[in-house]
Design a protein around this motif. Structure first.
Motif, PDB file in Angstrom:
ATOM      1  N   SER A   7     -19.142 -10.505 -10.628  1.00 37.27           N
ATOM      2  CA  SER A   7     -18.074 -10.079  -9.448  1.00 37.27           C
ATOM      3  C   SER A   7     -17.438  -8.765  -9.674  1.00 37.27           C
ATOM      4  O   SER A   7     -17.731  -8.337 -10.694  1.00 37.27           O
ATOM      5  N   ALA A   8     -16.651  -8.456  -8.918  1.00 37.09           N
ATOM      6  CA  ALA A   8     -16.060  -7.083  -8.978  1.00 37.09           C
ATOM      7  C   ALA A   8     -15.416  -7.063 -10.377  1.00 37.09           C
ATOM      8  O   ALA A   8     -14.716  -8.013 -10.724  1.00 37.09           O
ATOM      9  N   LEU A   9     -15.018  -5.633 -10.585  1.00 33.87           N
ATOM     10  CA  LEU A   9     -14.635  -5.406 -11.981  1.00 33.87           C
ATOM     11  C   LEU A   9     -12.804  -5.422 -11.560  1.00 33.87           C
ATOM     12  O   LEU A   9     -12.539  -5.363 -10.494  1.00 33.87           O
ATOM     13  N   VAL A  10     -12.173  -5.598 -12.825  1.00 32.54           N
ATOM     14  CA  VAL A  10     -10.765  -5.803 -12.553  1.00 32.54           C
ATOM     15  C   VAL A  10     -10.193  -4.674 -13.781  1.00 32.54           C
ATOM     16  O   VAL A  10     -10.593  -4.846 -14.712  1.00 32.54           O
ATOM     17  N   ILE A  11      -9.307  -3.737 -13.221  1.00 35.40           N
ATOM     18  CA  ILE A  11      -8.642  -2.916 -14.218  1.00 35.40           C
ATOM     19  C   ILE A  11      -7.174  -2.770 -13.728  1.00 35.40           C
ATOM     20  O   ILE A  11      -6.846  -2.988 -12.582  1.00 35.40           O
ATOM     21  N   ALA A  55     -10.264  -5.197 -21.022  1.00 37.57           N
ATOM     22  CA  ALA A  55      -9.486  -3.961 -20.729  1.00 37.57           C
ATOM     23  C   ALA A  55      -9.327  -2.972 -22.017  1.00 37.57           C
ATOM     24  O   ALA A  55     -10.076  -3.015 -22.830  1.00 37.57           O
ATOM     25  N   MET A  56      -8.808  -2.035 -21.859  1.00 40.48           N
ATOM     26  CA  MET A  56      -8.564  -1.112 -22.809  1.00 40.48           C
ATOM     27  C   MET A  56      -7.739  -1.842 -24.108  1.00 40.48           C
ATOM     28  O   MET A  56      -6.699  -2.351 -23.791  1.00 40.48           O
ATOM     29  N   ASN A  57      -8.389  -1.677 -25.290  1.00 41.01           N
ATOM     30  CA  ASN A  57      -7.886  -2.121 -26.570  1.00 41.01           C
ATOM     31  C   ASN A  57      -8.174  -3.425 -26.597  1.00 41.01           C
ATOM     32  O   ASN A  57      -7.821  -3.963 -27.570  1.00 41.01           O
ATOM     33  N   SER A  58      -8.785  -4.062 -25.752  1.00 42.63           N
ATOM     34  CA  SER A  58      -9.508  -5.470 -25.958  1.00 42.63           C
ATOM     35  C   SER A  58     -10.301  -5.464 -26.884  1.00 42.63           C
ATOM     36  O   SER A  58     -11.238  -4.630 -27.480  1.00 42.63           O
ATOM     37  N   GLY A 100     -13.356  -3.633 -17.442  1.00 45.98           N
ATOM     38  CA  GLY A 100     -13.470  -4.531 -16.410  1.00 45.98           C
ATOM     39  C   GLY A 100     -14.288  -5.843 -16.401  1.00 45.98           C
ATOM     40  O   GLY A 100     -14.100  -6.458 -15.372  1.00 45.98           O
ATOM     41  N   LEU A 101     -15.210  -5.907 -17.017  1.00 47.85           N
ATOM     42  CA  LEU A 101     -16.052  -7.124 -17.137  1.00 47.85           C
ATOM     43  C   LEU A 101     -15.286  -8.543 -17.681  1.00 47.85           C
ATOM     44  O   LEU A 101     -14.381  -8.396 -18.319  1.00 47.85           O
ATOM     45  N   LYS A 102     -15.814  -9.586 -16.841  1.00 48.14           N
ATOM     46  CA  LYS A 102     -15.022 -10.809 -17.188  1.00 48.14           C
ATOM     47  C   LYS A 102     -16.084 -11.544 -18.183  1.00 48.14           C
ATOM     48  O   LYS A 102     -17.235 -11.162 -18.302  1.00 48.14           O
ATOM     49  N   ILE A 103     -15.479 -12.651 -18.963  1.00 50.10           N
ATOM     50  CA  ILE A 103     -16.460 -13.491 -19.811  1.00 50.10           C
ATOM     51  C   ILE A 103     -17.466 -14.069 -19.025  1.00 50.10           C
ATOM     52  O   ILE A 103     -17.103 -14.422 -17.838  1.00 50.10           O
ATOM     53  N   GLY A 104     -18.633 -14.087 -19.471  1.00 48.51           N
ATOM     54  CA  GLY A 104     -19.814 -14.360 -18.438  1.00 48.51           C
ATOM     55  C   GLY A 104     -20.490 -13.346 -17.881  1.00 48.51           C
ATOM     56  O   GLY A 104     -21.720 -13.435 -17.486  1.00 48.51           O
TER      57      GLY A 104
END
Length: 128
Positions: A7-11, A55-58, A100-104
């Motif tokens: 699904s959509a990226l999240v930032i 996210a950044m630094n994740s 922006g990707l989610k687990i999975g």
């Protein structure tokens, strides 16, 4: 360039602003690729970022879907990149694809010799 199969990226707003500044300062294919990725993102306040989103630094653990190898990297800004410490620049092909990707979530991107790498995010640890 990646192909995100989720699904959509999240930032976060903060990451978005810093990444846009980085893109504007860099005249490179990597910056163009990052710009394409984050242009599709849903922008949220930091406190609303789901804990399962890169996210950044994740710190991100992903599985190479072809070799079944797992790797953990930290997604950082170019000046903080250090491959020996597994700190990977957001301007690298895999870095711009992971943001922006989610687990999975899974990504594909072309590598030399006409091959394609396929990765799936299996864990995310947010920066403290």
């Amino acid at each position: 360039m990646s192909n995100k199969k989720s699904s959509a990226l999240v930032i976060t707003k903060i990451d978005y602003a810093q990444l846009m500044q980085l893109i504007e300062q860099s005249d490179s294919d990597a910056a163009d690729a990052l710009d394409q990725e984050i242009s599709r993102a849903k922008i949220v306040e930091t406190h609303k970022l789901p804990s399962n989103v890169v996210a950044m630094n994740s710190k991100v653990t992903f599985c190479d879907l072809d070799s079944n190898e797992e790797k953990t990297i930290q997604l950082v800004y170019p000046q903080d990149a250090d491959v020996s410490q597994m700190k990977i620049s957001v301007l690298s092909p895999v870095g711009s694809a992971l943001i922006g990707l989610k687990i999975g979530g899974a990504i594909e991107w072309p590598v030399p010799l006409g091959k394609v790498r396929r990765l799936k995010v299996i864990a995310v640890e947010q920066a403290q």
